[in-house]
Design a protein around this motif. Structure first.
Motif, PDB file in Angstrom:
ATOM      1  N   SER A 110       0.824  -1.212   0.000  1.00 45.41           N
ATOM      2  CA  SER A 110       0.000   0.000   0.000  1.00 45.41           C
ATOM      3  C   SER A 110       0.857   1.260   0.000  1.00 45.41           C
ATOM      4  O   SER A 110       0.405   2.316  -0.399  1.00 45.41           O
ATOM      5  CB  SER A 110      -0.918  -0.005   1.211  1.00 45.41           C
ATOM      6  N   GLU A 111       2.075   1.132   0.468  1.00 43.32           N
ATOM      7  CA  GLU A 111       2.934   2.312   0.509  1.00 43.32           C
ATOM      8  C   GLU A 111       3.694   2.507  -0.789  1.00 43.32           C
ATOM      9  O   GLU A 111       4.393   3.492  -0.964  1.00 43.32           O
ATOM     10  CB  GLU A 111       3.982   2.155   1.634  1.00 43.32           C
ATOM     11  N   ILE A 112       3.619   1.502  -1.644  1.00 42.80           N
ATOM     12  CA  ILE A 112       4.482   1.534  -2.815  1.00 42.80           C
ATOM     13  C   ILE A 112       3.655   1.694  -4.093  1.00 42.80           C
ATOM     14  O   ILE A 112       2.728   0.925  -4.336  1.00 42.80           O
ATOM     15  CB  ILE A 112       5.322   0.234  -2.890  1.00 42.80           C
ATOM     16  N   ALA A 113       4.007   2.681  -4.850  1.00 36.69           N
ATOM     17  CA  ALA A 113       3.402   2.832  -6.164  1.00 36.69           C
ATOM     18  C   ALA A 113       4.493   2.638  -7.199  1.00 36.69           C
ATOM     19  O   ALA A 113       5.613   3.091  -7.012  1.00 36.69           O
ATOM     20  CB  ALA A 113       2.773   4.220  -6.284  1.00 36.69           C
ATOM     21  N   PHE A 151       5.999  -6.248  -4.329  1.00 40.94           N
ATOM     22  CA  PHE A 151       6.252  -5.685  -5.661  1.00 40.94           C
ATOM     23  C   PHE A 151       5.434  -6.440  -6.696  1.00 40.94           C
ATOM     24  O   PHE A 151       5.535  -7.659  -6.823  1.00 40.94           O
ATOM     25  CB  PHE A 151       7.738  -5.781  -5.997  1.00 40.94           C
TER      26      PHE A 151
ATOM     27  N   ILE B  71       3.591   9.158   4.887  1.00 42.20           N
ATOM     28  CA  ILE B  71       4.716   8.896   3.996  1.00 42.20           C
ATOM     29  C   ILE B  71       4.229   8.086   2.801  1.00 42.20           C
ATOM     30  O   ILE B  71       3.477   7.122   2.959  1.00 42.20           O
ATOM     31  CB  ILE B  71       5.822   8.139   4.763  1.00 42.20           C
ATOM     32  N   LYS B  73       5.526   6.287  -0.939  1.00 41.25           N
ATOM     33  CA  LYS B  73       6.713   5.871  -1.693  1.00 41.25           C
ATOM     34  C   LYS B  73       6.321   5.586  -3.130  1.00 41.25           C
ATOM     35  O   LYS B  73       5.279   4.968  -3.390  1.00 41.25           O
ATOM     36  CB  LYS B  73       7.302   4.590  -1.110  1.00 41.25           C
ATOM     37  N   VAL B  74       7.140   6.034  -4.017  1.00 37.54           N
ATOM     38  CA  VAL B  74       6.937   5.732  -5.424  1.00 37.54           C
ATOM     39  C   VAL B  74       8.233   5.133  -5.938  1.00 37.54           C
ATOM     40  O   VAL B  74       9.306   5.702  -5.729  1.00 37.54           O
ATOM     41  CB  VAL B  74       6.600   7.018  -6.221  1.00 37.54           C
ATOM     42  N   ILE B  75       8.124   3.988  -6.532  1.00 34.39           N
ATOM     43  CA  ILE B  75       9.334   3.357  -7.054  1.00 34.39           C
ATOM     44  C   ILE B  75       9.322   3.387  -8.571  1.00 34.39           C
ATOM     45  O   ILE B  75       8.271   3.519  -9.194  1.00 34.39           O
ATOM     46  CB  ILE B  75       9.483   1.908  -6.544  1.00 34.39           C
TER      47      ILE B  75
END
Lengths: 578, 96
Positions: A110-113, A151, B71, B73-75
Motif C-alpha cells: 500500500s505504501e508503494i506505487a 512488488f 509517507i 513511496k513511489v518506485i
C-alpha cells in the motif's frame, strides 16, 4: 558412486563447506552447507525454517567465529529476538558485540506505487552494507518471497532474485534463504530451488495426531549427502536432526560382568550376570513384575556406585518409588543422592523422535552407566511398529556405543505384543529374559526363563519366581509328572511329600517292631530248647550214671558170685545174662 | 490551499540510466505542480548505504514523500505520469 576410480580425483580439494553447528545436520550434509553459496531451506508453516536460519547464524558466531547478517522480511528484529530467546540465543548481546546484524525489511504494497523501470539495488546495498560493517561470513534471508507480495512486477523480481543469488555467491557469503513451500513445488515461486546450490526440505507431518518433523536434502551441488528423510525435532536447545542409518556397528565391548539385581537370576547365566554394556530385554504379559525386575536392576547398579537413569512411561516417579519400596527395593535414597534419576512421561506426550532426543539429551547430561526403559512397548501407541523398531534400533545402538548397560521392559500382549518382541527388537538386544504366567489349578504364578544371552551359556530352565517383601527370589525347580510345579501345586507337592515321608517312617518303625517281636519269640524258643536240652542231658546223665552203678553192682555181684561159687550154685536173675 | 512545504527524497544508486531519468522526471513534476513549495533531496546509496535502512528502501530508484504525511513511496523511474500523480497524491492538490 561417491568415489571416482581415478586416483588423481582424490588429490582435488573437496567442496569447501561451512559447518552449521546444528546437531546432526553436519553429519547428513557431510560437513555442512556449501561455503560461500546460497542454500535454500523450504517447508510449510511451523517447520522451523526461521529457527534453522537463526541457529545457523548463532552457532556460526559462537562456535566458528563467523559473523552473520539476518535479514528478515516478516518478523521485526524485536519479535525475532524475543522468539529465539526461549532457545537461549541472545541476539541483543550478539548485536552489541558486532557479531550479528539484524535488518528488518518491511514490505508494504500500500505504501508503494510503481512508476516505470526499477530494480532492487536498494536491497543489495543494504545487504552489502550490513555484511561489510561486521565482516559477515553468513547471511540469512527470511523469507525472501515476501518481496513478491510487495512488488507487483514479477518479471523484475524474478530477475532480481536471480541476480541476488549470483551477487551473494560473488560476495562469498554462506547464505541460508528460507521459503514457503508451494503447492506441488518446493517453493511458491518455483525459482529459488533452481538457483540455490543446496536445497533442504523441512516437512511437518501429523500421523495419528502425533507430529513428526522430517528433513531431507533435495539437492546439493558438488557433494554427496544423506538422501533419506531424517526426523528432526525442535528442542529447548535448538534443532536436532537424527540420522537414522548413519550409525555403525563399531562399538567396543566389555568383558566385565554386572549383576541383574536378582542374585538367583544371575546364577542362571553361566558367567553369573550380564556383560557390561549389553542390552537386556525383559518381556512378559501384564503383571509379571517386569518393572520390579527393572527396578532391581537399577537398584543393584546404584549399589555398585553407578549412575542410573530410569525412563518410566507408565508410572510417576513417586508411584514407582512407593511401589518398589513395598517389595523391598528402596530406591529413594539413591534418588536423593542424585545417583538415580527417574524421568517419567506419557509416551503420547510427543512423537517418537522427541522421546529419542529426550533420552539422548538426558543420557548426555546425566552420564549414567545403566539405563532402564519401562516399558518400550508403550511407545507403540505413538508410532507404527516399524517406526518404533527404527527408533529402538537407534536407541540400542546409541546405548551400546556409549557402553551403557540397558534394560528394556516390553509388555507382550495378545495383540501386537508378539511382533514387538520377536520382530521388533529381539534381534537388537543381547539378552532376552521372558517372564510369563504359569497358570495352574486356580492360580497364576510367575515363571522366568532366559530366551537368549549372547556370548554366554545360560540355563534352559523355567524358574518360578516370587516377589516378596524382600525383593525378588527365584525358587528351585520342582519337576512333577506334568512339567514344572509352581505355587499351590508346589505346596501340595510339598505336603504330599511330607505325608509320604511320614508314612515311610511309620512303616519303618512298624518293621522294626516286627523284627523285635520276632527276635523275642526266637529268643524264647531258644530258651525253651535250651531248657529242653538241659532236661534231656540230665536225663541222659542220670541214665548213664544208673547204668554205671548197675554195672558196678553187677561186677560186684559177679565177684561175689565167684567167691561163692564153690559154696552154692548161683540162682540170681541177672547171673544168666553173662 | 495547502501551503505546506513538501519534502521529497529521491534514493538512487549511482548515475544509472534509471536514476538520471527519475531525477529528470521528478524535477519536471515538481516544477509543474509544486513550484516553490518543495524541497528535494537526492540520496545516493552508493555513497551513503547506511541510509537505506531508515526509509526501508529496496527498489532503486525510490521517491519518498516525507511531508506532508502520511509517507508515500513511489518506485521506478517516474516515467508513468499518471501513476506518479496518484502515488504522490498530487492530483488532489491540484483540484483544490
Amino acid at each position: 558412486m561417491s568415489r571416482s576410480p581415478l586416483p588423481r580425483i582424490a588429490a582435488l580439494s573437496q567442496l569447501p563447506k561451512a559447518l552449521t553447528g546444528i546437531d546432526g545436520l553436519d553429519e547428513i550434509t557431510e560437513g555442512g552447507l556449501p561455503q560461500g553459496r546460497p542454500t535454500l531451506v523450504c517447508g510449510s508453516a511451523g517447520c522451523g525454517k526461521t529457527l534453522l536460519g537463526v541457529e545457523f547464524l548463532v552457532r556460526g558466531i559462537l562456535d566458528y567465529d563467523e559473523p552473520g547478517v539476518l535479514m528478515t522480511f516478516e518478523e521485526t528484529a524485536a519479535e525475532l529476538t524475543a522468539n529465539v530467546a526461549s532457545l537461549g540465543f541472545d541476539l541483543v548481546q550478539l548485536q552489541t558485540d558486532k557479531k550479528l546484524r539484524l535488518d528488518h525489511v518491511h514490505v508494504d504494497r500500500s505504501e508503494i506505487a510503481e512508476t516505470g523501470e526499477y530494480d532492487l539495488e536498494g536491497l543489495f546495498i543494504r545487504l552489502g552494507y550490513a555484511i561489510d560493517t561486521i565482516g559477515a561470513k553468513r547471511v540469512v534471508l527470511d523469507t525472501i518471497e515476501s518481496l513478491f507480495s510487495g512488488f507487483p512486477n514479477e518479471a523484475i523480481l524474478r530477475s532480481e532474485i536471480r541476480r541476488l543469488f549470483r551477487w551473494l555467491k560473488d560476495k562469498g557469503v554462506t547464505t541460508v534463504i528460507t521459503a514457503e513451500r508451494g503447492d506441488g513445488t518446493l517453493t511458491r515461486q518455483g525459482l529459488e530451488e533452481y538457483v540455490s546450490d543446496c536445497v533442504i526440505l523441512l516437512d511437518n507431518r501429523v500421523i495419528d495426531q502425533i507430529t513428526t518433523r522430517r528433513l531431507r536434502i533435495v539437492k546439493y551441488r558438488g557433494s554427496t549427502h544423506g538422501t533419506n528423510e531424517y526426523p528432526y525435532i525442535i528442542t529447548e536447545d535448538g534443532i536436532s536432526v537424527l540420522p537414522v542409518t548413519s550409525l555403525k556397528l563399531e562399538h567396543s565391548v566389555s568383558n566385565e560382568i554386572v549383576s541383574t539385581g536378582v542374585a538367583d537370576l544371575d546364577t542362571m547365566f553361566m558367567r553369573g550376570g550380564l556383560y557390561r554394556g549389553s542390552s537386556v530385554l525383559v518381556t512378559g504379559t501384564a503383571g509379571t513384575a517386569k518393572t520390579t525386575l527393572g527396578a532391581a536392576f537399577a537398584l543393584e547398579a546404584c549399589r555398585r556406585g553407578e549412575r542410573c537413569l530410569i525412563f518410566a512411561f507408565e508410572e510417576s516417579p513417586a508411584q514407582l518409588l512407593r511401589n518398589m519400596a513395598s517389595v523391598g527395593l528402596n530406591l529413594a535414597p539413591f534418588v536423593e543422592s542424585g545417583q538415580l534419576l527417574i524421568e517419567a512421561s506419557r509416551p503420547t506426550i510427543s512423537g517418537l523422535e522427541r522421546h529419542l532426543v529426550t533420552v539422548h539429551k538426558l543420557i548426555g547430561r546425566f552420564k549414567p552407566q545403566s539405563v532402564v526403559i519401562d516399558p518400550i512397548s508403550n511407545l507403540v501407541s505413538v508410532g507404527s511398529i516399524s517406526e518404533v523398531s527404527s527408533m529402538l534400533t537407534r536407541l540400542v545402538d546409541f546405548l551400546k556405543v556409549e557402553g551403557i548397560t540397558a534394560l528394556f521392559t516390553a509388555l507382550i500382549g495378545s495383540s501386537h505384543g508378539q511382533e514387538m518382541g520377536e520382530d521388533g527388537i529381539s534381534s537388537l538386544v543381547d539378552v532376552w529374559i521372558h517372564v510369563r504366567d504359569l497358570e495352574g489349578i486356580g492360580e497364576r504364578n510367575r515363571g522366568v526363563s532366559i530366551l537368549k544371552a549372547r556370548g554366554m551359556a545360560h540355563s534352559n530352565q523355567v524358574r518360578e519366581f516370587v516377589v516378596t517383601a524382600q525383593g525378588i527370589r527365584l525358587l528351585d525347580v520342582l519337576v512333577g509328572p506334568a512339567g514344572i510345579i509352581t505355587g499351590a501345586s508346589r505346596l501340595a507337592q510339598g505336603m504330599q511329600e511330607q505325608a509320604q515321608a511320614l508314612a515311610d517312617q511309620q512303616e519303618t518303625e512298624r518293621r522294626d517292631r516286627e523284627l523285635e517281636r520276632k527276635r523275642r519269640v526266637l529268643e524264647a524258643t531258644i530258651a525253651n530248647l535250651r531248657t529242653e536240652f538241659e532236661s534231656v542231658e540230665e536225663e541222659l546223665r542220670r541214665v548213664t550214671s544208673e547204668e554205671e552203678e548197675r554195672q558196678l553192682t553187677l561186677r560186684q555181684d559177679r565177684r561175689q558170685l565167684g567167691q561163692n561159687f564153690s559154696t552154692r550154685p548161683a540162682a540170681g536173675p541177672n547171673g544168666s545174662a553173662e | 490551499m495547502d501551503e505546506e512545504m513538501w519534502e521529497l527524497r529521491l534514493y538512487v544508486a549511482g548515475q544509472t540510466v534509471k536514476s538520471v531519468t527519475a531525477l529528470a522526471n521528478l524535477k519536471k513534476y515538481c516544477e509543474e505542480h509544486l513550484k516553490g513549495r518543495y524541497r528535494l533531496e537526492v540520496v545516493d546509496l552508493l555513497l551513503n548505504p547506511q541510509l537505506a535502512e531508515g526509509d526501508q528502501i529496496l527498489a532503486i530508484p525510490t521517491l519518498v514523500r516525507k511531508v506532508p504525511s502520511p509517507i508515500r513511496k513511489v518506485i521506478g523511474d517516474l516515467s508513468n505520469h499518471e501513476r506518479v500523480l496518484v502515488g504522490l497524491d498530487l492530483r488532489a492538490l491540484d483540484a483544490c
